[in-house]
Design a protein around this motif. Structure first.
Motif, PDB file in Angstrom:
ATOM      1  N   VAL A 146       0.831  -1.202   0.000  1.00 57.59           N
ATOM      2  CA  VAL A 146       0.000   0.000   0.000  1.00 57.59           C
ATOM      3  C   VAL A 146       0.867   1.255   0.000  1.00 57.59           C
ATOM      4  O   VAL A 146       0.528   2.259  -0.622  1.00 57.59           O
ATOM      5  N   TYR A 147       1.999   1.216   0.691  1.00 57.01           N
ATOM      6  CA  TYR A 147       2.880   2.375   0.793  1.00 57.01           C
ATOM      7  C   TYR A 147       4.271   2.000   0.291  1.00 57.01           C
ATOM      8  O   TYR A 147       4.676   0.837   0.372  1.00 57.01           O
ATOM      9  N   PRO A 148       5.013   2.952  -0.229  1.00 61.43           N
ATOM     10  CA  PRO A 148       6.356   2.652  -0.751  1.00 61.43           C
ATOM     11  C   PRO A 148       7.289   2.198   0.362  1.00 61.43           C
ATOM     12  O   PRO A 148       7.221   2.683   1.488  1.00 61.43           O
ATOM     13  N   VAL A 149       8.156   1.260   0.049  1.00 64.77           N
ATOM     14  CA  VAL A 149       9.140   0.752   1.010  1.00 64.77           C
ATOM     15  C   VAL A 149      10.521   1.037   0.449  1.00 64.77           C
ATOM     16  O   VAL A 149      11.055   0.242  -0.324  1.00 64.77           O
ATOM     17  N   PRO A 150      11.116   2.175   0.796  1.00 60.93           N
ATOM     18  CA  PRO A 150      12.433   2.530   0.243  1.00 60.93           C
ATOM     19  C   PRO A 150      13.516   1.578   0.726  1.00 60.93           C
ATOM     20  O   PRO A 150      13.380   0.892   1.744  1.00 60.93           O
ATOM     21  N   GLN A 175       4.907  -7.872  -8.350  1.00 60.20           N
ATOM     22  CA  GLN A 175       5.226  -7.946  -6.936  1.00 60.20           C
ATOM     23  C   GLN A 175       6.544  -7.247  -6.654  1.00 60.20           C
ATOM     24  O   GLN A 175       7.503  -7.388  -7.413  1.00 60.20           O
ATOM     25  N   PHE A 176       6.583  -6.480  -5.564  1.00 63.68           N
ATOM     26  CA  PHE A 176       7.806  -5.828  -5.141  1.00 63.68           C
ATOM     27  C   PHE A 176       8.653  -6.848  -4.383  1.00 63.68           C
ATOM     28  O   PHE A 176       8.214  -7.422  -3.394  1.00 63.68           O
ATOM     29  N   GLN A 177       9.891  -7.089  -4.878  1.00 67.07           N
ATOM     30  CA  GLN A 177      10.731  -8.118  -4.306  1.00 67.07           C
ATOM     31  C   GLN A 177      12.106  -7.559  -3.950  1.00 67.07           C
ATOM     32  O   GLN A 177      12.551  -6.551  -4.511  1.00 67.07           O
ATOM     33  N   ILE A 178      12.758  -8.241  -3.036  1.00 63.87           N
ATOM     34  CA  ILE A 178      14.080  -7.819  -2.566  1.00 63.87           C
ATOM     35  C   ILE A 178      14.984  -9.034  -2.450  1.00 63.87           C
ATOM     36  O   ILE A 178      14.563 -10.096  -1.985  1.00 63.87           O
ATOM     37  N   ILE A 200       5.209  -4.289   7.722  1.00 62.21           N
ATOM     38  CA  ILE A 200       6.044  -3.103   7.952  1.00 62.21           C
ATOM     39  C   ILE A 200       5.186  -1.974   8.492  1.00 62.21           C
ATOM     40  O   ILE A 200       5.561  -1.267   9.420  1.00 62.21           O
ATOM     41  N   PHE A 201       4.005  -1.809   7.916  1.00 59.39           N
ATOM     42  CA  PHE A 201       3.025  -0.850   8.420  1.00 59.39           C
ATOM     43  C   PHE A 201       1.755  -1.616   8.784  1.00 59.39           C
ATOM     44  O   PHE A 201       1.548  -2.747   8.356  1.00 59.39           O
ATOM     45  N   THR A 202       0.894  -0.985   9.558  1.00 56.64           N
ATOM     46  CA  THR A 202      -0.302  -1.662  10.038  1.00 56.64           C
ATOM     47  C   THR A 202      -1.155  -2.167   8.885  1.00 56.64           C
ATOM     48  O   THR A 202      -1.549  -1.414   8.012  1.00 56.64           O
ATOM     49  N   ALA A 203      -1.430  -3.476   8.905  1.00 62.96           N
ATOM     50  CA  ALA A 203      -2.351  -4.141   7.977  1.00 62.96           C
ATOM     51  C   ALA A 203      -1.906  -4.063   6.521  1.00 62.96           C
ATOM     52  O   ALA A 203      -2.706  -4.289   5.620  1.00 62.96           O
ATOM     53  N   CYS A 204      -0.641  -3.769   6.271  1.00 61.20           N
ATOM     54  CA  CYS A 204      -0.178  -3.729   4.880  1.00 61.20           C
ATOM     55  C   CYS A 204       1.331  -3.908   4.828  1.00 61.20           C
ATOM     56  O   CYS A 204       2.005  -3.936   5.859  1.00 61.20           O
ATOM     57  N   CYS A 205       1.853  -4.025   3.604  1.00 59.94           N
ATOM     58  CA  CYS A 205       3.293  -4.202   3.377  1.00 59.94           C
ATOM     59  C   CYS A 205       3.815  -5.394   4.185  1.00 59.94           C
ATOM     60  O   CYS A 205       4.700  -5.276   5.038  1.00 59.94           O
ATOM     61  N   THR A 206       3.237  -6.567   3.904  1.00 58.14           N
ATOM     62  CA  THR A 206       3.565  -7.788   4.631  1.00 58.14           C
ATOM     63  C   THR A 206       4.799  -8.450   4.026  1.00 58.14           C
ATOM     64  O   THR A 206       4.878  -8.650   2.824  1.00 58.14           O
ATOM     65  N   ALA A 292      17.484  11.026   3.044  1.00 56.42           N
ATOM     66  CA  ALA A 292      16.958  11.379   1.727  1.00 56.42           C
ATOM     67  C   ALA A 292      17.875  10.909   0.620  1.00 56.42           C
ATOM     68  O   ALA A 292      19.067  10.719   0.808  1.00 56.42           O
ATOM     69  N   PHE A 293      17.303  10.712  -0.558  1.00 53.54           N
ATOM     70  CA  PHE A 293      18.105  10.607  -1.770  1.00 53.54           C
ATOM     71  C   PHE A 293      17.410  11.438  -2.828  1.00 53.54           C
ATOM     72  O   PHE A 293      16.201  11.439  -2.940  1.00 53.54           O
ATOM     73  N   PRO A 294      18.166  12.228  -3.585  1.00 50.98           N
ATOM     74  CA  PRO A 294      17.569  13.211  -4.482  1.00 50.98           C
ATOM     75  C   PRO A 294      16.806  12.571  -5.621  1.00 50.98           C
ATOM     76  O   PRO A 294      17.134  11.489  -6.079  1.00 50.98           O
ATOM     77  N   GLY A 295      15.766  13.257  -6.056  1.00 54.57           N
ATOM     78  CA  GLY A 295      15.023  12.816  -7.215  1.00 54.57           C
ATOM     79  C   GLY A 295      13.924  11.841  -6.894  1.00 54.57           C
ATOM     80  O   GLY A 295      13.062  11.586  -7.706  1.00 54.57           O
ATOM     81  N   ALA A 296      13.940  11.264  -5.686  1.00 52.45           N
ATOM     82  CA  ALA A 296      12.848  10.373  -5.311  1.00 52.45           C
ATOM     83  C   ALA A 296      11.855  11.182  -4.513  1.00 52.45           C
ATOM     84  O   ALA A 296      11.310  12.143  -4.994  1.00 52.45           O
ATOM     85  N   PHE A 297      11.627  10.827  -3.227  1.00 53.66           N
ATOM     86  CA  PHE A 297      10.672  11.631  -2.481  1.00 53.66           C
ATOM     87  C   PHE A 297      11.331  12.310  -1.304  1.00 53.66           C
ATOM     88  O   PHE A 297      10.682  12.708  -0.359  1.00 53.66           O
ATOM     89  N   GLY A 298      12.647  12.434  -1.341  1.00 50.05           N
ATOM     90  CA  GLY A 298      13.343  13.238  -0.368  1.00 50.05           C
ATOM     91  C   GLY A 298      13.241  12.679   1.040  1.00 50.05           C
ATOM     92  O   GLY A 298      12.818  11.572   1.278  1.00 50.05           O
ATOM     93  N   SER A 299      13.657  13.488   2.001  1.00 52.63           N
ATOM     94  CA  SER A 299      13.575  13.078   3.390  1.00 52.63           C
ATOM     95  C   SER A 299      12.143  13.183   3.859  1.00 52.63           C
ATOM     96  O   SER A 299      11.478  14.180   3.630  1.00 52.63           O
ATOM     97  N   PHE A 300      11.644  12.130   4.497  1.00 45.88           N
ATOM     98  CA  PHE A 300      10.270  12.170   4.943  1.00 45.88           C
ATOM     99  C   PHE A 300      10.151  11.460   6.278  1.00 45.88           C
ATOM    100  O   PHE A 300      11.036  10.757   6.717  1.00 45.88           O
ATOM    101  N   THR A 301       9.041  11.668   6.945  1.00 40.07           N
ATOM    102  CA  THR A 301       8.760  10.995   8.194  1.00 40.07           C
ATOM    103  C   THR A 301       7.547  10.114   8.011  1.00 40.07           C
ATOM    104  O   THR A 301       6.506  10.561   7.542  1.00 40.07           O
ATOM    105  N   VAL A 302       7.672   8.858   8.368  1.00 40.49           N
ATOM    106  CA  VAL A 302       6.563   7.916   8.298  1.00 40.49           C
ATOM    107  C   VAL A 302       5.902   7.895   9.662  1.00 40.49           C
ATOM    108  O   VAL A 302       6.539   7.558  10.647  1.00 40.49           O
ATOM    109  N   THR A 303       4.637   8.268   9.741  1.00 41.36           N
ATOM    110  CA  THR A 303       3.942   8.359  11.011  1.00 41.36           C
ATOM    111  C   THR A 303       2.680   7.527  10.984  1.00 41.36           C
ATOM    112  O   THR A 303       1.701   7.906  10.338  1.00 41.36           O
ATOM    113  N   PRO A 304       2.657   6.389  11.669  1.00 41.29           N
ATOM    114  CA  PRO A 304       1.429   5.611  11.731  1.00 41.29           C
ATOM    115  C   PRO A 304       0.407   6.315  12.599  1.00 41.29           C
ATOM    116  O   PRO A 304       0.734   6.825  13.665  1.00 41.29           O
TER     117      PRO A 304
END
Length: 527
Positions: A146-150, A175-178, A200-206, A292-304
């Motif tokens: 549901v949300y990006p996982v950098p 599918q997003f894989q690592i 990783i986040f509530t009810a998503c990104c399993t 942060a890394f430039p050109g993506a979505f910069g420095s951000f705070t993830v707040t559940p």
């Protein structure tokens, strides 16, 4: 001590050659011997330690120069952190530490003996718990993305269980894989045990974690999609280059970012997190920051939030379109009679608009290929949620395929247009479950299952009434149970997931009498 204080001044100004003695700067005043030793243990045995607390410095002696070199190379791109404070590691001009006559060394020797003993036990685990032939590379799939996982978030999380050497992220089969490589197989084992099935986040990104067949990873570029922490000289290719080294904790040390996973200093805990898909890793803390890394979505705070939603500024544009392309529908079943709708279009769209995974605004069945449809959700996050949960499910004997569409919205047809009856607008539907901000429905999103959760059942409806109702949809009722504390709710177990999806389509919002409309959703529990 005075000799080392005077000599270490040269460590900053000169560029010492390789040495098994390492100079650590900016250590916290209250750091323990065990925490400092834990920085070196992933690379080998630590043979001596000297702490200069008045200077916020320390000297760490490794058993070999090879171990010291590995430690310096790794921490040059992944800065270690003790008690939330970055620590800097470099070679020392000293070739050996001579500390026999210094005060407080008895405590240091005791810490060295204890930590090295734990290190030896940890290495021996490989012959016991870790399966024979298992390597140090993990293959990770993130379900319900549901949300990006950098890459930075993945690094912070997995470095809790050992030294992460390389990470490669990619998308395959929607599918997003690592692929992630540790320094030792035992670390990969611990990470799999602790993180498999976690959100990783509530009810998503399993996280779905398993061992890879690869013995090693080859990384060509250091950017936002891949990283080799042992090679700081790699180009960044077509991706976005990182602005700065990672800030990481010595894995297993106290007071680090993911403190809920903490075990003995320097070692990954064998059971760092409780298992189960209901758990989420990020929500162990109120928020965390990502470099942060430039050109993506910069420095951000993830707040559940309390409802399990994640606040990521600008995340909608990152997730992409809010329109889904649904394909491989069964056209022969589109005119199947429905308890609440009368034709193919309504039947399909009503199933989605029940709001199990989001609020559907518009649906368009393709004119030339009625096996395909466009479904516009309320936002991109809901589209991702529906795609992750519904892709691959069986519906009327066919496997359903869902993916993001290139279209940003579904347009309504003009009056008199040939395909006007193939598009429907549901933006004002009374059945939307996620209209209200902070709705408790955000906490009750689960994958399709054979067990359904029923609510809003009136007191005059019996067990037999409910069984007969669901049997009328062609389902096999295997079990039924009212909630003991609330007879308005119940669980019903059907013969298969496909039967449950069909029953949900047919019976959600079914009038049970006296204006009691049945509410149906997928359950996380079985009877």
């Amino acid at each position: 001590n005075e000799n080392y204080k005077n000599k270490n001044k040269g460590d900053k100004s000169s560029c010492p050659t390789s040495s098994r003695v390492l100079h650590l700067r900016q250590i916290p005043n209250d750091v323990t011997e065990a925490e400092i030793i834990s920085l070196g243990l992933p690379f080998g045995r630590v043979t001596n330690l000297l702490i200069l607390r008045g200077k916020n410095q320390a000297f760490l002696q490794m058993a070999s120069e090879e171990a010291a070199t590995s430690m310096v190379n790794y921490y040059s791109s992944a800065i270690p952190c003790l008690r939330n404070q970055p620590v800097y590691v470099q070679y020392s001009n000293h070739r050996e530490l001579k500390t026999d006559n210094l005060p407080d060394q008895a405590r240091v020797r005791a810490a060295l003996q204890a930590m090295n003993s734990m290190y030896s036990q940890s290495q021996n685990i490989r012959g016991g718990l870790v399966p024979e032939g298992q390597g140090s590379v993990l293959r990770i799939i993130v379900d319900n993305l549901v949300y990006p996982v950098p890459l930075e978030v993945l690094y912070q999380l997995f470095s809790r269980f050992g030294i992460v050497l390389k990470i490669i992220t990619f998308t395959k089969n929607h599918q997003f894989q690592i692929l992630l490589q540790y320094s030792e197989p035992v670390n990969a084992y611990y990470a799999k045990v602790a993180l498999d099935g976690q959100n990783i986040f509530t009810a998503c990104c399993t996280l779905r974690v398993d061992f890879s067949r690869l013995s090693s990873l080859k990384v060509k570029y250091n950017n936002d999609k891949s990283r080799d922490f042992t090679r700081i000289d790699l180009p960044f290719g077509d991706g976005h280059p990182p602005m700065e080294p990672f800030i990481s904790g010595a894995f297993g040390t106290p007071n680090m970012t993911f403190s809920s996973c903490a075990g003995p200093p320097g070692f990954a805990p064998p059971m760092g997190l409780a298992q189960g898909a209901g758990n989420d890793v990020i929500n162990t803390l109120p928020c965390f920051s990502v470099p942060a890394f430039p050109g993506a979505f910069g420095s951000f705070t993830v707040t559940p939030t309390a409802t399990g939603q994640i606040i990521i500024p600008g995340f909608t544009s990152i997730l992409g379109s809010s329109v889904l392309l649904v394909s491989n529908l069964n056209p022969e079943k589109q005119t199947y009679p429905c308890a609440v709708c009368s034709n193919a279009l309504n039947k399909f769209s009503f199933w989605i608009s029940t709001g199990v995974y989001g609020d559907v605004h518009r649906v368009k069945i393709m004119f030339k290929n009625k096996e395909n449809a466009l479904v516009q959700m309320a936002d991109a996050a809901q589209a991702q949620l529906a795609m992750c949960y519904l892709n691959g499910q069986m519906l009327y004997g066919r496997v359903l395929y869902t993916t993001l569409s290139k279209h940003q919205r579904v347009l309504l047809p003009r009056d008199g247009q040939e395909d006007h009856d193939l598009t429907k607008d549901y933006s004002n539907s009374r059945l939307h479950r996620f209209k209200k901000p902070g709705s408790k429905n955000f906490r009750n999103i689960f994958p399709p299952s054979a067990t359904l959760h029923l609510s809003n059942i009136p007191p005059f409806v019996t067990v037999d009434d409910m069984k007969k109702l669901f049997a009328s949809t062609g389902s096999t009722v295997k079990a039924f149970r009212f909630f003991q504390k609330d007879s308005k709710m119940a669980l019903i177990q059907l013969g298969s997931v496909e039967e449950a999806i069909h029953a949900l389509i047919e019976l959600h919002n079914h009038d049970l009498g006296e204006d009691h409309h049945l509410r149906v959703s997928f359950s996380k529990s079985a009877i």
